[in-house]
Design a protein around this motif. Structure first.
Motif, PDB file in Angstrom:
ATOM      1  N   VAL A 107       0.880  -1.088   0.038  1.00 21.37           N
ATOM      2  CA  VAL A 107      -0.007   0.059   0.132  1.00 21.37           C
ATOM      3  C   VAL A 107       0.672   1.368  -0.037  1.00 21.37           C
ATOM      4  O   VAL A 107       0.463   2.545  -0.090  1.00 21.37           O
ATOM      5  CB  VAL A 107      -0.799  -0.042   1.100  1.00 21.37           C
ATOM      6  CG1 VAL A 107      -1.778  -0.929   1.210  1.00 21.37           C
ATOM      7  CG2 VAL A 107      -0.221   0.345   2.646  1.00 21.37           C
ATOM      8  N   THR A 108       2.260   1.212   0.131  1.00 22.01           N
ATOM      9  CA  THR A 108       3.013   2.415   0.125  1.00 22.01           C
ATOM     10  C   THR A 108       3.630   2.427  -1.310  1.00 22.01           C
ATOM     11  O   THR A 108       4.374   3.195  -1.400  1.00 22.01           O
ATOM     12  CB  THR A 108       4.103   2.308   1.244  1.00 22.01           C
ATOM     13  OG1 THR A 108       4.653   1.014   1.108  1.00 22.01           O
ATOM     14  CG2 THR A 108       3.482   2.331   2.558  1.00 22.01           C
ATOM     15  N   GLU A 109       3.560   1.429  -2.078  1.00 23.08           N
ATOM     16  CA  GLU A 109       4.154   1.345  -3.473  1.00 23.08           C
ATOM     17  C   GLU A 109       3.321   1.307  -4.539  1.00 23.08           C
ATOM     18  O   GLU A 109       3.686   1.927  -5.648  1.00 23.08           O
ATOM     19  CB  GLU A 109       5.000   0.171  -3.427  1.00 23.08           C
ATOM     20  CG  GLU A 109       6.125   0.196  -2.498  1.00 23.08           C
ATOM     21  CD  GLU A 109       6.964  -1.024  -2.346  1.00 23.08           C
ATOM     22  OE1 GLU A 109       6.712  -2.015  -2.901  1.00 23.08           O
ATOM     23  OE2 GLU A 109       7.726  -1.155  -1.160  1.00 23.08           O
ATOM     24  N   TYR A 110       1.901   1.198  -4.502  1.00 23.37           N
ATOM     25  CA  TYR A 110       0.891   1.182  -5.447  1.00 23.37           C
ATOM     26  C   TYR A 110      -0.102   2.480  -5.025  1.00 23.37           C
ATOM     27  O   TYR A 110      -0.019   2.699  -3.828  1.00 23.37           O
ATOM     28  CB  TYR A 110       0.303  -0.098  -5.322  1.00 23.37           C
ATOM     29  CG  TYR A 110       0.613  -1.078  -6.225  1.00 23.37           C
ATOM     30  CD1 TYR A 110       0.216  -1.145  -7.700  1.00 23.37           C
ATOM     31  CD2 TYR A 110       1.573  -1.931  -5.884  1.00 23.37           C
ATOM     32  CE1 TYR A 110       0.815  -2.162  -8.308  1.00 23.37           C
ATOM     33  CE2 TYR A 110       2.140  -3.127  -6.514  1.00 23.37           C
ATOM     34  CZ  TYR A 110       1.843  -3.225  -7.829  1.00 23.37           C
ATOM     35  OH  TYR A 110       2.273  -4.344  -8.602  1.00 23.37           O
ATOM     36  N   MET A 160      -2.653   4.343   6.537  1.00 23.51           N
ATOM     37  CA  MET A 160      -2.550   4.570   4.971  1.00 23.51           C
ATOM     38  C   MET A 160      -3.255   3.195   4.393  1.00 23.51           C
ATOM     39  O   MET A 160      -4.310   3.239   3.650  1.00 23.51           O
ATOM     40  CB  MET A 160      -1.167   4.436   4.447  1.00 23.51           C
ATOM     41  CG  MET A 160      -0.608   5.807   4.633  1.00 23.51           C
ATOM     42  SD  MET A 160       1.013   5.871   4.096  1.00 23.51           S
ATOM     43  CE  MET A 160       1.075   5.888   2.170  1.00 23.51           C
ATOM     44  N   ALA A 161      -2.970   2.080   5.376  1.00 16.46           N
ATOM     45  CA  ALA A 161      -3.488   0.712   4.809  1.00 16.46           C
ATOM     46  C   ALA A 161      -5.009   0.609   4.766  1.00 16.46           C
ATOM     47  O   ALA A 161      -5.614   0.143   3.931  1.00 16.46           O
ATOM     48  CB  ALA A 161      -2.850  -0.455   5.526  1.00 16.46           C
ATOM     49  N   ASP A 162      -5.506   1.231   5.978  1.00 15.72           N
ATOM     50  CA  ASP A 162      -7.033   1.152   6.078  1.00 15.72           C
ATOM     51  C   ASP A 162      -7.596   2.223   5.063  1.00 15.72           C
ATOM     52  O   ASP A 162      -8.832   1.493   4.523  1.00 15.72           O
ATOM     53  CB  ASP A 162      -7.258   2.064   7.392  1.00 15.72           C
ATOM     54  CG  ASP A 162      -7.131   1.067   8.860  1.00 15.72           C
ATOM     55  OD1 ASP A 162      -7.505  -0.041   8.487  1.00 15.72           O
ATOM     56  OD2 ASP A 162      -7.031   1.429   9.797  1.00 15.72           O
ATOM     57  N   GLU A 163      -7.210   3.180   4.717  1.00 16.15           N
ATOM     58  CA  GLU A 163      -7.684   4.080   3.828  1.00 16.15           C
ATOM     59  C   GLU A 163      -7.645   3.183   2.264  1.00 16.15           C
ATOM     60  O   GLU A 163      -8.710   3.430   1.643  1.00 16.15           O
ATOM     61  CB  GLU A 163      -7.010   5.401   3.845  1.00 16.15           C
ATOM     62  CG  GLU A 163      -7.853   6.385   2.942  1.00 16.15           C
ATOM     63  CD  GLU A 163      -7.352   7.818   3.063  1.00 16.15           C
ATOM     64  OE1 GLU A 163      -7.214   8.528   4.016  1.00 16.15           O
ATOM     65  OE2 GLU A 163      -6.992   8.400   2.100  1.00 16.15           O
ATOM     66  N   PHE A 164      -6.504   2.807   2.178  1.00 20.15           N
ATOM     67  CA  PHE A 164      -6.338   2.250   0.807  1.00 20.15           C
ATOM     68  C   PHE A 164      -7.321   0.840   0.602  1.00 20.15           C
ATOM     69  O   PHE A 164      -7.744   0.981  -0.557  1.00 20.15           O
ATOM     70  CB  PHE A 164      -4.902   1.721   0.749  1.00 20.15           C
ATOM     71  CG  PHE A 164      -4.197   1.030  -0.455  1.00 20.15           C
ATOM     72  CD1 PHE A 164      -4.698   0.248  -1.087  1.00 20.15           C
ATOM     73  CD2 PHE A 164      -3.126   1.848  -0.936  1.00 20.15           C
ATOM     74  CE1 PHE A 164      -4.186  -0.091  -2.351  1.00 20.15           C
ATOM     75  CE2 PHE A 164      -2.519   1.401  -2.177  1.00 20.15           C
ATOM     76  CZ  PHE A 164      -3.002   0.273  -2.833  1.00 20.15           C
TER      77      PHE A 164
END
Ligand SMILES: Cc1cc2nc3c(=O)[nH]c(=O)nc-3n(C[C@H](O)[C@H](O)[C@H](O)COP(=O)(O)O)c2cc1C
Length: 433
Positions: A107-110, A160-164
């Motif tokens: 989720v920090t790369e896509y 970030m993962a939650d929102e992603f």
């Protein structure tokens, strides 16, 4: 089946990279590693043995944490090189018909749109057998490859993962299941009223939508997650259909972990039956128990002789240079990481050498196929479920066969794992029991 059956999955440790290399049973694994044939053989063997899924690990950087340079990683082909698992996944899907295929995407790369589109495409191509191993990445080196100076702070990565996750799900849901009407008489392929924008604007991500591909067989992929910290478990409990656990602490540690996942899921309003926790295990198998024990001793002796190879992973996952720590001094609890918290917790209080002596996974399984099947039965009964994630860094065809042609038939004879797939799609098989 009379016994309570459990699930099996396979962890493709090291991802689409060099597997066994330079050892007796490696074949030409060091040279021909870019040929997907080993993974195709693995996937077909797993499907023959009715595994739930094959997960392909990934990271996108050349590590240099141990010793402050890439020398040891490149010399031993540890955690590098790695090719893109999303390119391998369709090849594996085309070689099988029931096995779940789970590439790792971060989720920090896509961007969520790109990820949702890729996974949607894969789920169509695999006819409903695609999963997503949701990771946040941990290394500064990975962040630097994607234009940031540093990796995002640990807990914020999960924010970030939650929102992603939220946005990706909205994109997967942006086409109603009946949007494609194929009305030849009136010339209507899809009904535009059933395809919706998502107009998402969050703290980290923004996307208009809709996805430019219709809903795939599963709609949303099977979600796999491995967070071990408090924040990581909270994210996993809220999203995952399968949690892959690298917890330590023996059977008790496994039970505590699973009970914690169940409690969190209930608190978050989810049905605990919708997520299967699988525990890492690397069974050591022989014709007899004695032969298997001898093999395990050989592995220990090899690790003792090459301590740096064991510490390469610990260093890259934590970002800490373990080459500067004396091998026989306990690691202090003042050591901190922005990387994998669970793994660092497992080493604190131990000396590096003691850490290396431990088995991969919470419990060690050593013996003939029938003995190991009995041990696994006992452990699962105590823990309460839901199965094992078989993992072996030194992957070769001999080990694949030991598991799929030796251990699995022994488990099947005891009624502990399935002998056939009941469904066509991945999630249906995973959540069947
Ligand atoms: C079995 C297993 C597989 C994992 N696979 C990957 C992977 O492919 N790529 C990755 O970046 N992280 C991977 N991780 C790391 C997790 O996603 C997570 O970052 C790690 O468990 C630390 O989580 P924590 O900081 O919440 O404890 C894996 C972890 C485990 C236990």
């Amino acid at each position: 089946m009379t016994a309570q059956p459990f699930h099996l999955a396979w962890f493709g440790a090291g991802g689409f990279g060099v597997k066994s290399w330079g050892k007796t049973w490696s074949g030409d694994g060091g040279r021909n590693w870019t040929d997907p044939q080993l993974f195709i053989d693995l996937a077909r063997a797993l499907e023959r043995a009715c595994f739930d899924y094959l997960i392909m690990e990934d990271s996108s950087y050349v590590p240099d944490a141990y010793g402050g340079n890439a020398k040891h990683y490149l010399a031993s082909a540890t955690a590098t090189p790695k090719l893109d698992p999303t390119v391998l996944a369709p090849v594996l899907a085309a070689s099988t018909s029931r096995l779940g295929i789970v590439p790792t995407l971060s989720v920090t790369e896509y961007h969520p749109y790109m990820l949702a589109r890729k996974i949607n495409t894969m789920d169509h191509m695999s006819r409903g057998r695609t999963g997503w191993n949701i990771v946040t990445s941990s290394s500064h080196r990975a962040a630097q490859n994607y234009g940031r100076d540093e990796q995002v702070e640990h807990d914020m990565r999960y924010d970030m993962a939650d929102e992603f996750f939220d946005l990706a799900c909205r994109l997967w849901d942006s086409w109603d299941a009946d949007a494609v009407v194929l009305d030849e008489e009136n010339g209507i392929w899809a009904d535009h009223r059933k395809v919706h924008t998502v107009d998402f604007e969050g703290k980290f991500f923004k996307s208009r939508g809709p996805l430019n591909g219709n809903r795939s067989p599963q709609g949303r992929p099977v979600f796999v997650q491995a967070g071990g910290s408090d924040r990581g478990r909270e994210f996993a409990a809220g999203t995952a259909n399968s949690i892959i656990s690298g917890t330590s602490g023996g059977v008790e540690g496994m039970k505590v972990f699973r009970d914690d996942v169940i409690a969190r899921m209930k608190r978050l309003g989810r049905n605990p039956g919708d997520c299967k926790t699988l525990f890492m295990a690397s069974p050591v198998l022989g014709e007899t128990d004695a032969e298997a024990r001898e093999k395990r001793e050989g592995q220990r002796a090899w690790t003792e002789a090459h301590p740096e190879l064991g510490l390469l992973h610990l260093s890259r996952h934590s970002g800490i240079d373990f080459s500067v720590f004396p091998l026989d001094e306990p690691i202090a609890d003042t050591v901190q990481t922005n990387g994998h918290q669970q793994m660092l917790r497992q080493v604190i209080g131990l000396t590096p050498r003691e850490f290396l002596r431990q088995s991969q996974g919470a419990v060690e399984f050593v013996g003939s196929p029938d003995s190991v099947a009995a041990q696994m039965d006992e452990v699962m009964q105590e823990v309460g479920g839901d199965g094992f994630l078989i993992s072996n860094f030194d992957l070769n065809r001999r080990y694949i066969s030991e598991i799929t042609d030796g251990l699995v038939p022994a488990l099947q004879r005891r009624g502990l794992v399935r002998t056939e797939y009941a469904h066509d799609m991945f999630r249906d098989n995973l959540l069947e029991f």
